[in-house]
Design a protein around this motif. Structure first.
Motif: not given
Length: 366
Positions: A228-232, A236-237, A267-270
């Motif tokens: 979660f920390v990395v994605f935030t 990242l959506n 998700v990252a690709l879109f």
């Protein structure tokens, strides 16, 4: 050949300890397999009781009674779980709704990417192949949507079962912890008198199961929080929703990590396309998985990581097919149980076979 099989059977199964062990394991597996639906709350309560036994034992050593220690630990655990659920579930649900709303546009963007492939790779892939892939994907998506709809409708009728779990499981956890000694004595009284081998296997597995459940919960929390920390940080959506998926993916060794990678990559690709941000995010996610598999898992599961990955995957597929979710969750302890049983069985000393082996060795030396 038949003489060898007869001799092997006589040597290995002439001991009543071995017969008792195998019959006990067989009856236990069959009971769980046939009664897993009715015994679901009991299995959940036993798992939580294993998880909470450590703090209850520590408080008891400090001088508190077993009842007071159990009450304090169970109330604290329910409070912490309730706070976590109330803080995570609403946000994850909201992100799930946003994902469902954005899913059609993501699918259309994916189709546009695919339709550009024939121009980018002429002679390698044709427009007809792309159209066939899109048509197949649409059919699979429609089928999946129907399954999700039927599942959501069926879940309404499962609301009563959820309420039963919420009421029965905490009560059973409390009494399993409070009356641990008396319940253990009653269970031991049901076993046959010839139970030395059963005790040997159980003493080896009891600590492993406790450490496994505690370690698996810690692994879910640590991997989910770090993700979660990395994605935030990357922006990242649906960061929380994806982090929850990554956290629970560790329940399925090796396979779960591969399954969780697909939605993150999509998700990252879109969101960014094939850009540097996409590459950096996937690299960070790969580092998380590498640290989990090579640092965190050996620290938390030092007693069971000596199992070969092939055996672990086979155990996940086999026990998951037999017992569903709980078979997947306990795949590693069950594989360790099989290993401990074979080890205890092989370590038994049989006079006939030992004397034969000794005579052969004596002749060989002479």
């Amino acid at each position: 050949m038949l003489d060898w099989l007869k001799k092997w059977y006589t040597n290995k199964f002439s001991d009543p300890q071995v017969v008792t062990l195998f019959l006990t394991l067989l009856i236990g597996f069959l009971a769980i397999y046939w009664l897993s639906g009715m015994l679901g709350p009991v299995l959940v309560a036993i798992a939580f009781a294993y998880l909470l036994e450590w703090p209850v034992a520590r408080l008891t050593k400090l001088g508190l009674s077993r009842t007071i220690s159990t009450s304090m630990v169970v109330i604290s655990f329910i409070t912490i779980i309730s706070l976590i659920m109330m803080s995570i579930l609403p946000a994850a649900w909201a992100q799930g709704r946003n994902l469902a709303r954005d899913l059609p546009s993501m699918i259309e963007s994916g189709k546009s990417y695919l339709l550009e492939l024939p121009d980018m790779l002429p002679g390698v892939i044709s427009a007809e192949q792309i159209n066939l892939m899109i048509q197949t994907a649409d059919e699979r998506l429609m089928s999946f949507s129907k399954e999700i709809l039927s599942l959501s409708l069926a879940s309404i009728f499962d609301l009563v079962a959820v309420l039963i779990y919420l009421v029965l499981v905490p009560v059973m956890v409390f009494f399993l912890l409070k009356d641990k000694d008396s319940l253990s004595a009653s269970f031991v009284g049901l076993l046959p008198k010839e139970r030395t081998l059963i005790s040997q296997v159980w003493n080896e597995m009891n600590g492993q199961i406790m450490n496994y459940i505690r370690g698996k919960i810690l692994e879910i929390l640590i991997v989910g929080a770090v993700s979660f920390v990395v994605f935030t940080l990357f922006g990242l959506n649906y960061a929380l929703l994806l982090a929850v998926c990554v956290g629970f993916s560790v329940l399925i060794p090796y396979i779960g990590a591969a399954l969780a990678t697909l939605p993150i990559a999509l998700v990252a690709l879109f969101q960014w396309g094939l850009t540097a941000e996409f590459g950096y995010l996937m690299l960070a996610y790969a580092i998380i998985q590498a640290l989990d598999g090579n640092v965190l898992v050996p620290l938390l599961f030092s007693e069971v990581v000596d199992l070969n990955p092939v055996f672990i995957i086979i155990a996940v597929l086999f026990f998951g097919g037999l017992f569903g979710f709980w078979g997947i969750f306990f795949a590693i302890p069950l594989a360790s149980l099989v290993k401990a049983t074979i080890k205890a069985w092989s370590s038994r000393i049989y006079p006939d076979s030992d004397s034969g082996t000794g005579d052969e060795a004596k002749h060989a030396v002479e």
